[in-house]
Design an enzyme around this catalytic site. Structure first.
Site, PDB file in Angstrom:
ATOM      1  CE1 TYR A 155      -4.037   2.054   0.654  1.00 51.49           C
ATOM      2  CE2 TYR A 155      -2.719   3.114   2.351  1.00 51.49           C
ATOM      3  CZ  TYR A 155      -3.850   3.071   1.563  1.00 51.49           C
ATOM      4  OH  TYR A 155      -4.797   4.067   1.675  1.00 51.49           O
ATOM      5  CE  LYS A 159      -3.797   4.725  -1.668  1.00 55.37           C
ATOM      6  NZ  LYS A 159      -4.777   5.052  -2.742  1.00 55.37           N
TER       7      LYS A 159
END
Ligand code: NAP
Length: 247
Positions: A155, A159
């Site tokens: 993640y 991101k």
């Protein structure tokens, strides 16, 4: 109605932050394509609410990882509502796992939905935006993409990658009247954070100077600003909406 006459596409617009952004775009006068992948009822609810408020919206089921399907989705939205001038890359998933236990497939799923999905959508709307010499690309990144976070390597990498993608798109489209910016939310009360343990919630809350988690509308208000003409001289930036977590 600052966005009257504009068409927006919000990926993951059926629930949570995406839904709040879609509703806010519609309230500002934009016609809105609502993308989702699983929850058809939630997408239909969002469309109905926009319709009832006098706006116009369509829901399109597409996995943002699928380049061909994304091109079809953009064509569908174009046919129903007009060429997309505002793209909000919001679709995302979070899967917590230590690096040493994370399978390649689990890595790919998270990176592909969050990061590759943003790329496929930018690719699909880019030509229309350049032709119109107008566009607003808004990528929903995360505070975790700036600071890092344990147990979330896929993640965090995705991101952080979205921030790089934002800057690359901002530079590439700069002479075409198209801006690209990212929003980095902190902790926002949605389905995504329901799985957090009480201990993790408490630890996160300690890092928020304003002392509470955010609501989807907090992010939506920032997105509306970035989608509007008022942000025309802002590109390649990351706007934190996180109660002061990152400063
Ligand atoms: P959420 O409530 O879990 O909603 C996720 C949305 O993404 C849903 O609409 C879902 O569609 C859609 N989606 C998931 N996989 C997809 C795929 N392959 N193709 C198309 N759509 C897909 O999440 P949220 O909290 O609102 O998060 C929205 C964005 O903000 C995400 O990018 C997330 O990483 C980011 N963010 C959230 C927080 C937070 O604290 N909540 C903090 C920082 C950043 P279905 O309804 O069909 O499943």
């Amino acid at each position: 109605m600052t966005l009257a006459g504009r068409t927006a596409l919000v990926t993951g617009g059926s629930r949570g932050i995406g839904r709040a952004i879609a509703m806010a775009l519609a309230r500002a006068g934009a016609a809105v394509g609502i993308n989702y992948v699983n929850d058809a009822d939630a997408a239909a609810d969002t469309v109905r609410e926009i319709d009832e408020a006098g706006g116009s919206a369509v829901a399109v089921r597409t996995d943002v990882r699928d380049t061909e399907a994304v091109a079809k989705m953009v064509a569908e939205v174009r046919a129903a509502l007009g060429p997309v001038g505002i793209l909000v890359n919001n679709a995302g998933v979070l899967r917590d796992k230590p690096i040493t236990f994370m399978s390649d497939q689990e890595w790919d799923d998270v990176v592909d939905i969050n990061l590759r999905g943003a790329f496929t959508c930018i690719k699909a709307v880019g030509r229309d935006m350049m032709r119109a010499r107008y566009g607003r690309i808004i990528n929903i990144s995360s505070a975790a993409g700036i600071t890092g976070d344990a147990m979330r390597a896929s993640y965090v990498a995705a991101k952080a990658g979205m921030i790089g993608l934002t800057k690359a798109a901002a530079r590439e489209f700069a002479t075409s009247g198209v801006t690209a910016n990212a929003i980095a939310p902190g902790v926002i009360e949605t389905d995504m954070i329901k799985a957090l343990s009480d201990a993790k919630r408490a630890a996160l809350l300690e890092r928020v100077p304003l002392g509470h988690f955010g609501e989807p509308d907090d992010v939506a208000r920032a997105a509306i600003f970035l989608a509007s003409d008022r942000s025309g001289y802002i590109t390649g930036q990351v706007l934190s909406v996180d109660g002061g977590m990152v400063m």
